[in-house]
Design an enzyme around this catalytic site. Structure first.
Site, PDB file in Angstrom:
ATOM      1  N   ASN A 263       0.885  -1.161   0.000  1.00 60.16           N
ATOM      2  CA  ASN A 263       0.000   0.000   0.000  1.00 60.16           C
ATOM      3  C   ASN A 263       0.923   1.211   0.000  1.00 60.16           C
ATOM      4  O   ASN A 263       1.408   1.641   1.043  1.00 60.16           O
ATOM      5  CB  ASN A 263      -0.890  -0.019   1.252  1.00 60.16           C
ATOM      6  CG  ASN A 263      -1.748   1.234   1.349  1.00 60.16           C
ATOM      7  OD1 ASN A 263      -1.818   2.015   0.401  1.00 60.16           O
ATOM      8  ND2 ASN A 263      -2.397   1.421   2.485  1.00 60.16           N
TER       9      ASN A 263
ATOM     10  N   LYS B 175       0.334   4.218  -0.524  1.00 53.49           N
ATOM     11  CA  LYS B 175      -0.304   5.453  -0.035  1.00 53.49           C
ATOM     12  C   LYS B 175       0.014   6.613  -0.984  1.00 53.49           C
ATOM     13  O   LYS B 175       0.104   6.395  -2.183  1.00 53.49           O
ATOM     14  CB  LYS B 175       0.118   5.721   1.417  1.00 53.49           C
ATOM     15  CG  LYS B 175      -0.148   4.500   2.297  1.00 53.49           C
ATOM     16  CD  LYS B 175      -0.092   4.776   3.764  1.00 53.49           C
ATOM     17  CE  LYS B 175      -0.346   3.491   4.536  1.00 53.49           C
ATOM     18  NZ  LYS B 175      -0.362   3.659   5.971  1.00 53.49           N
TER      19      LYS B 175
ATOM     20  N   HIS C  16      -9.957   1.620   4.128  1.00 56.22           N
ATOM     21  CA  HIS C  16      -8.730   1.831   4.907  1.00 56.22           C
ATOM     22  C   HIS C  16      -8.998   2.842   6.029  1.00 56.22           C
ATOM     23  O   HIS C  16      -9.713   3.820   5.826  1.00 56.22           O
ATOM     24  CB  HIS C  16      -7.602   2.332   3.999  1.00 56.22           C
ATOM     25  CG  HIS C  16      -6.266   2.290   4.675  1.00 56.22           C
ATOM     26  ND1 HIS C  16      -5.894   3.236   5.601  1.00 56.22           N
ATOM     27  CD2 HIS C  16      -5.257   1.396   4.609  1.00 56.22           C
ATOM     28  CE1 HIS C  16      -4.689   2.935   6.055  1.00 56.22           C
ATOM     29  NE2 HIS C  16      -4.274   1.813   5.468  1.00 56.22           N
TER      30      HIS C  16
ATOM     31  N   GLU D 174      -6.355  -4.405  10.123  1.00 53.29           N
ATOM     32  CA  GLU D 174      -5.329  -3.392  10.329  1.00 53.29           C
ATOM     33  C   GLU D 174      -5.682  -2.568  11.567  1.00 53.29           C
ATOM     34  O   GLU D 174      -6.461  -1.604  11.467  1.00 53.29           O
ATOM     35  CB  GLU D 174      -5.254  -2.454   9.124  1.00 53.29           C
ATOM     36  CG  GLU D 174      -4.773  -3.112   7.861  1.00 53.29           C
ATOM     37  CD  GLU D 174      -4.028  -2.114   6.977  1.00 53.29           C
ATOM     38  OE1 GLU D 174      -2.946  -2.444   6.518  1.00 53.29           O
ATOM     39  OE2 GLU D 174      -4.532  -0.990   6.775  1.00 53.29           O
TER      40      GLU D 174
ATOM     41  N   GLY E 241       1.632   2.576  10.849  1.00 51.86           N
ATOM     42  CA  GLY E 241       2.578   3.690  10.775  1.00 51.86           C
ATOM     43  C   GLY E 241       3.223   4.053  12.096  1.00 51.86           C
ATOM     44  O   GLY E 241       3.816   5.120  12.223  1.00 51.86           O
TER      45      GLY E 241
ATOM     46  N   SER F 276       2.542  -1.777  10.513  1.00 54.72           N
ATOM     47  CA  SER F 276       3.971  -1.832  10.850  1.00 54.72           C
ATOM     48  C   SER F 276       4.613  -3.190  10.571  1.00 54.72           C
ATOM     49  O   SER F 276       5.509  -3.620  11.309  1.00 54.72           O
ATOM     50  CB  SER F 276       4.198  -1.386  12.301  1.00 54.72           C
ATOM     51  OG  SER F 276       3.793  -0.045  12.464  1.00 54.72           O
TER      52      SER F 276
HETATM   53  P1  PGA Z   1       2.147   0.585   7.739  1.00 53.11           P
HETATM   54  O1  PGA Z   1       0.772   0.805   6.961  1.00 53.11           O
HETATM   55  O2  PGA Z   1       2.749  -0.698   7.206  1.00 53.11           O
HETATM   56  O3  PGA Z   1       2.971   1.789   7.386  1.00 53.11           O
HETATM   57  O4  PGA Z   1       1.833   0.488   9.193  1.00 53.11           O
HETATM   58  C1  PGA Z   1      -0.092  -0.261   6.674  1.00 53.11           C
HETATM   59  C2  PGA Z   1      -1.325   0.244   6.004  1.00 53.11           C
HETATM   60  O5  PGA Z   1      -1.776   1.354   6.348  1.00 53.11           O
HETATM   61  O6  PGA Z   1      -1.882  -0.428   5.123  1.00 53.11           O
END
Ligand code: PGA
Length: 260
Positions: free
Chosen positions: A5, A7, A91, A163, A169, A208
């Site tokens: 992802n 983003k 999401h 999630e 994050g 994460s």
């Molecule tokens: P992250 O994000 O791996 O940076 O925690 C995962 C996501 O939001 O799909």
């Protein structure tokens, strides 16, 4: 299954380096499916670079409408023109800003499956909900919104991702045991509706995930893969995660338990 992802990150030159390396380094990985979800402007580039390869791609937010006066929106049929197979729906980053609710997610989900796209539907608890012991209640409600809208047959056409908002994050992934307990719970709820789907539906974990913690997560019995944000921006990290998915066989996982 490993889903990047990306983003709101990337640039044409940076994507090119990332995709070129990903293609080269994962060519022999046959035991998992790999997907890259990018911002809409990069779909043309991704299609040009990944067509005919073992890596699929998708977007992160398509319109719930099929066409019309929806300024700024992108339809499912447009995504299909760019070869997308997947679309991320629900999401928490979109839910948090109020742009996405259970209802709009379910409508979007329906639009996606009608078009032949595979939704990657995200559910997850906030830190407050987690602390209040409401994880089951919250994720069940989010899952139910889809089942109520498109039925078990519709649910079967997508991929589910747990999630936890508190893990996204933050660098603090949920423990493998917590992930297993929630994914096991979600799977049991789906199995109660349809035993076959309970066994077959793909459920991913996201929050994460990195090259260090991923193998332990993949070795949990109900974890079918990962939705990867920050670590998908670093090609070495992401390729290591893809490698872990390829290597998370029963034998390899048995060794991991023995190592403990
Ligand atoms: P992250 O994000 O791996 O940076 O925690 C995962 C996501 O939001 O799909």
């Amino acid at each position: 299954m490993v889903v990047a992802n990306r983003k709101m990150h990337g640039s044409i030159p940076a994507n090119q380096l990332f995709l070129r390396e990903l293609l080269a380094q994962t060519r022999d990985f046959k035991n998992a499916d790999y997907v890259v979800c990018v911002p809409h402007p990069y779909l043309y580039q991704v299609q040009a670079m990944l067509s005919g390869s073992h890596i699929a791609w998708g977007d992160q937010h398509m319109s719930r409408f099929t066409l019309g006066a929806h300024t700024g929106s992108v339809s499912a049929s447009m995504l299909l023109e760019f070869g997308c197979q997947y679309t991320i729906i629900g999401h928490s980053e979109r839910r948090a800003w109020g742009y996405e609710t259970d209802i709009t997610s379910a409508q979007r989900y329906e639009t996606a499956i009608r078009a032949g796209l595979k939704p990657i539907y995200c559910v997850g608890d906030t830190r407050d909900e987690y602390m209040a012991g409401e994880t089951h209640k919250v994720t069940y409600k989010q899952l139910s919104a889809i089942v109520e809208h498109v039925g078990v047959e519709g649910l079967a056409k997508g991929v589910l991702a747990y999630e936890p908002v508190w893990a996204i994050g933050t660098g603090q992934a949920a423990t493998p045991e917590h992930v297993q307990s929630i994914l096991g719970y979600l799977r049991s709820q789906i199995a109660a509706l349809d035993a076959k789907l309970g066994a077959e539906i793909r459920i991913l974990y996201g929050g994460s995930v990195n090259a260090k913690n991923v193998l332990q997560l993949f070795c949990m019995p109900d974890v079918d893969g990962a939705l990867v944000g920050a670590a998908s921006l670093n090609k070495e990290q992401f390729i290591a995660i893809c490698k872990a998915a390829n290597e998370a066989t029963d034998d390899r996982c048995a060794l991991l338990v023995a190592d403990d």
